[in-house]
Design a protein around this motif. Sequence first.
Motif, short mmCIF file in Angstrom:
data_model
loop_
_atom_site.label_atom_id
_atom_site.label_comp_id
_atom_site.label_asym_id
_atom_site.label_seq_id
_atom_site.Cartn_x
_atom_site.Cartn_y
_atom_site.Cartn_z
N UNK A 88 0.85 -1.19 0.00
CA UNK A 88 0.00 0.00 0.00
C UNK A 88 0.87 1.23 0.00
N UNK A 89 0.60 2.05 -1.00
CA UNK A 89 1.32 3.32 -1.11
C UNK A 89 0.24 4.39 -1.29
N UNK A 90 0.23 5.35 -0.45
CA UNK A 90 -0.84 6.35 -0.50
C UNK A 90 -2.17 5.66 -0.23
N UNK A 91 -3.26 6.26 -0.77
CA UNK A 91 -4.58 5.66 -0.55
C UNK A 91 -5.40 5.87 -1.82
N UNK A 92 -5.62 4.79 -2.58
CA UNK A 92 -6.34 4.94 -3.86
C UNK A 92 -7.69 5.63 -3.65
N UNK A 93 -8.00 6.55 -4.55
CA UNK A 93 -9.29 7.28 -4.48
C UNK A 93 -9.76 7.49 -5.91
N UNK A 94 -10.63 6.59 -6.33
CA UNK A 94 -11.04 6.62 -7.74
C UNK A 94 -12.02 7.75 -8.02
N UNK A 95 -12.67 8.27 -6.94
CA UNK A 95 -13.57 9.40 -7.13
C UNK A 95 -12.79 10.64 -7.58
N UNK A 96 -11.51 10.66 -7.19
CA UNK A 96 -10.69 11.83 -7.54
C UNK A 96 -10.18 11.76 -8.98
N UNK A 97 -10.49 10.65 -9.65
CA UNK A 97 -9.94 10.45 -10.99
C UNK A 97 -10.91 10.92 -12.07
#
Lengths: 772, 772
Positions: free
Chosen positions: A171-180
């Motif tokens: 885990x690196x950072x925190x995936x946030x697909x809403x921000x994409x």
Amino acid sequence: MPTQISGNATESPSRSPMTIGLPLPRGDARAKACGREPYAADLFPENLLLAQALRSGLPCGRLLELDLEEARQIPGIVAILTAKDVPGSNRQGIIHKDMPVLVEDRIRYCGDPVALLIAENKEAIRSAMSCIRIHAEPSPGVFDLDEAMAENAPLVHEDKPGNMLAKATIQKGKPDFDACAAVVEGWFETPVQAHGFLETEAGTACLLEDGTLRMEVSTQSPFRDRLEISHALGIPFMQVHIHAPSLGGGFGGKDGATVQCLLGLAALHCPGRSVKMLWEREESFVAGYKRHACRMHYRLGALADGSLHSLHARLWYDTGAYAHLGPEVMELGMEHAAGPYRIPHNLTEGFCVHTHTPTGGAMRAFGVCQVSFAFESMMDMLAEKLKQDPLELRLRNALHRGDTNGAGVLLESSTSLAACLEGIRNHPLWQTRRQWQKEAPPFCIRGTGLAAVFNAAGYGGGVRDAAIAKIEMDVKGHFIVHNAVTDMGQGNSSAFLQIAGHILRQSAEALSLRQPDTRSAYPSGSSSAGRTTYTFGKALISACEELASRLINRAGLILFLQNDEGLVLEPGRVRHEPSGRSVSLEQLASFMSLEERVCLGQFIAPVCREVPDTSRGFFIGFPHVIFGYGAHLARVEVDTLTGRVQVKDYLALTDGGAVLNPSMFDQQVQGGVAQGIGYALYEDFITEKGVVKTKDFTTYLMPGSLDLPDILSLAPPVEEEESGPFGMKGIGEVAMNGPLPAIANALRDAGCRRIHKAPIMAEAVLGSLENR
Amino acid sequence: MPTQISGNATESPSRSPMTIGLPLPRGDARAKACGREPYAADLFPENLLLAQALRSGLPCGRLLELDLEEARQIPGIVAILTAKDVPGSNRQGIIHKDMPVLVEDRIRYCGDPVALLIAENKEAIRSAMSCIRIHAEPSPGVFDLDEAMAENAPLVHEDKPGNMLAKATIQKGKPDFDACAAVVEGWFETPVQAHGFLETEAGTACLLEDGTLRMEVSTQSPFRDRLEISHALGIPFMQVHIHAPSLGGGFGGKDGATVQCLLGLAALHCPGRSVKMLWEREESFVAGYKRHACRMHYRLGALADGSLHSLHARLWYDTGAYAHLGPEVMELGMEHAAGPYRIPHNLTEGFCVHTHTPTGGAMRAFGVCQVSFAFESMMDMLAEKLKQDPLELRLRNALHRGDTNGAGVLLESSTSLAACLEGIRNHPLWQTRRQWQKEAPPFCIRGTGLAAVFNAAGYGGGVRDAAIAKIEMDVKGHFIVHNAVTDMGQGNSSAFLQIAGHILRQSAEALSLRQPDTRSAYPSGSSSAGRTTYTFGKALISACEELASRLINRAGLILFLQNDEGLVLEPGRVRHEPSGRSVSLEQLASFMSLEERVCLGQFIAPVCREVPDTSRGFFIGFPHVIFGYGAHLARVEVDTLTGRVQVKDYLALTDGGAVLNPSMFDQQVQGGVAQGIGYALYEDFITEKGVVKTKDFTTYLMPGSLDLPDILSLAPPVEEEESGPFGMKGIGEVAMNGPLPAIANALRDAGCRRIHKAPIMAEAVLGSLENR
């Protein structure tokens, strides 16, 4: 009786010193072309016995009894051994010792050996095999990932709580697909692959009078083999003497015990006689290690400008019956799961699962070519969604030195992916792709696909990635490189001769190479992970520099010089430049003792100083600090009537740091691409309910030269890798990662629907053209 | 059967590692004190023959014939060999091969050997000696410098134009005495000195079945001996195998062939039998090498402030019958002729002259203690004339780093004479000298004298000053230092153990030392020139560092560590500090091959980069770049009735760079001072018309412990010598240079007239008190 590669195998021997950077011919080319190079499979010592394992044939069950009496009566049968004849732990395995030499009770896959036959000839073995009855109790098995992971699934290892061998996350950072701005998603599947080496698993062994167990074996890890044999058979490892002649191919399939413990067991029971084991192709397919089949789910999101933002990847590797290198393969796949790109948020989950199928193992691009298919497909899907050029999208996100990669590791070593991608951008095969597409013949469609690839070099953190090299000058002033890392055919032997010739300033004819022998060389790890030229090469440089300095020193002594200034090594001599006086190496050698004429050098590969806190559940092998990079382009033509796919052009630009030998650099890349094309389009290893159905090369198709395009290898201008020998880093694996995604992307470019499963057979291609 | 110094000879063996800088006891102290240390003189192999040379007795003439028949009939006589039995060149000599093994024709001094007797026992040799008649034709000889240099003098070497063997000059600037405010001038004479070692010249030899000529010999140069023997006897030098046990003293007298060629000759004639030669004291006095007698004329001028300005020095060295090291001794004297001072103008002329007397050779302070007498006397004469304090005058002119010395050489290495002189200035023995003088008992006078001294270390330019060291770990994890530079008793063996122990972090009990052996050690030059700890020590450091790194590397391999960080050597093991896990050296050793357990290191001493154009006629050995320095103080009391001189106090401050072992540092200084006091006051080697009159220690008086004061050695704070091992430089010789001038200056201070000739016997002292 160690073998030698003659250094004077060049067509026109020259007295000029071998030099780093020159495209010198392979030192073993002539011997191999003439059939003079001895392989383990070719060795037939006098008074030979043959050994062969009887395999279970059953993928899952309990071994009850073996009827051996009739077989033991067959003339020529010397012994038939079972588990109770194994004097040691009866367990092998590089990291996890879970694989029996001979099955005691549980049968976990169809290739499990239940008995070992030793005979004077093949006929006796055949007859005996046919009259042994295996009494076994079959039980329900798990033959794919879904079955294995189902609740209350039958266990492959009864002593473990489930079939999940290993589980880990990065885990690196925190995936946030809403921000994409754009998100793409998909499932991918890659198949089992067989190494398909010319020389199958083979060796000879003999228990000598002094208690030494001597073995000539086709192996990628002669020094580790001693430990495996020692553990399994209960003999001190210093009593095991292994010689590893040139291999007729390895690709990872000979990294770990194959014939070793069985052969050792046979030899222990027949003291003084040589015993040979040579697997037939079918046995190799059934019982040999395989590339792990893999299933992957990817979700990838990017900002509107195309910058990658978030990734969530899940990877399931099927390791088969035994652990072998399963968790390590999974880990390396996970470390590469985010591709060679800058991506701030990454969650990669890995799962390594047991099934009642042949055991997965090391194979060129160890876990990485699986994720490369998924990731590079996703990159094209993203480009399509963003309506961006797939090359520019890759360039925008490409890793550079100083970046942090997807696993959270700061890249401090050479990182020249961009130079490879720029090489594609400037190449006519890329620039003319649309014109070429339009010129497709009737009933054909054409497309061009890309893949950006990378592959770690070396073992990675937590494992000792080290070598001890030895160079010797013999009494005639001739040099012998004592190789300690097997030459599988990749040409490291030639590289070592070139390195030694360069540093000692000697011509090819003054040098020869002895293949690994545990009594005259030193532990230097396995031939794997693209590490041999890098790691052993560095140790060899150190050994050769010491010898060079010693030769100059002794010449200065003989010439009564005040000091060693002005003394230089030249082919066959040390010369004092100011005076022109010289001492021949033969003179020097006659004056020097053996201990003076031998120099050792050691090297330990660098490790990551600050291991990022990104990985959970990793045991060893993470992280890596050095990676090879590449950019590949494939132009494919599809026959829309048959679904046949032809790769018409293939271009690979590779960042391997400095190039020691351009010819061998190209050959390594071309070999990797060829194997990758086989993986993409041809090689279909079929197991049905745990039973191997692919038993020879008539059903397991590997591409021949007529199936392959000319593979163009280019070395763009790249950063040197300061830690490596003369600035190089290993490129044995990276090329394997390109063909499958590049071809899949090319098919999409040609107009097929995206294909998510390899190998990409004609049926699937036809299917992807439906409703087009 | 190489000897070993046991490293655990300390009184209370400790498990702490040997450490540089500690005053550790000598490794060989116990063995020597208990009589267990084997010397060449003590070896009595089985089935031994004895060999002895018959000496001419005649200082000059022609050998006509030898009547040997009667002697050959004596029971027990095995052979009597003459020049015609010598198979090779019959010539020996380190640089100039002019000395016959056995005289063919010309007799050049009374010790010339005319025949070699080999017998079963001493009695047979005695009887044979007494009945051999030497038919020789005596001729007029030259027995001192004046006779030798006279016109039409008889020639010592009939093939040379005169008796002047060598002639050279050093010119720096242009002396101009008119420019000086004070000029002093004087003649000085120094005597022949015998080394007077406890163990005289000795060895055993045997011609083995395989043609090897094996020799155990008391020698300072075992590797060079092979070349001498090979040249003289015509056998390949690689066939000569020399072992050099501990020496019972050497001091230079065993640098060069003594018994070697005679012994080899005897062994060649008695294959399979060991032959022993052990010179009696008389033979050693007659035929052994001696310190060169020297006559000097000095003229020295200074400016009014005391700054030295001009020097003209002329030096005549009497080399005796053969060249041996005559020119080299002369050169080194010339290089030191201007003292350890800044002096802009120097003309030094050197002459080396043959006479029909015993051959001059190397002896501690090789040519330098002669000029030190002259120069340091001149400095006091100048102080007297200028009415300056002799200490302040020396301090004003003392050389510092960055200065150019009297030979025109820029001093780039450590130069801390001033610190030594300041140590004297601050010492009570100096500060209370006047009070002490006043307290002289009745009929006694007292005086205090100084000497500033220096001595080059190493061979000097044009000669290879190099070493190859070897360290070995045996199969039990015990370490063996293979010394290659003879231990004459100076303690270099102990220093080597300390160096190895320090680098390998091992305690004394884990280390032993093997004395030089040409089959297991490597050419490292002779034990001379204060070079052994410096040059071999540096090579040994390099070998030990390599071994340390290898041990740590192999421990890391065994412990499966990622790399070698955190691994440290400790007594008996390698330990991983972070985890506390360790591997014992015995475990490591069992895992390592011999070639892994042996490490070699090489070193070449630095030479002058820009040789000044000041020297003319020099062959080799000039210039030097590293010097040891010292300041000595002697307080003497003279019995005015008998002329007896007693040295009441002696203080020596020495600049040897860093001190590796304070005890041994002091012992070296004390030994040098003792030998220097003998040179100054006692040792009177008398030759009359070429015939040696001093035949034993009843006439050749060497000071015993009761004749010597407590000699106080101090190490002032000095600059480290960066080029040396741990910052040290050799101090084996420098202390020898102080006593003669310091005592002469003290006598003058006491009220004697200045004495210009050594040894300073009571008669001369009484004479110097006349008319007082």
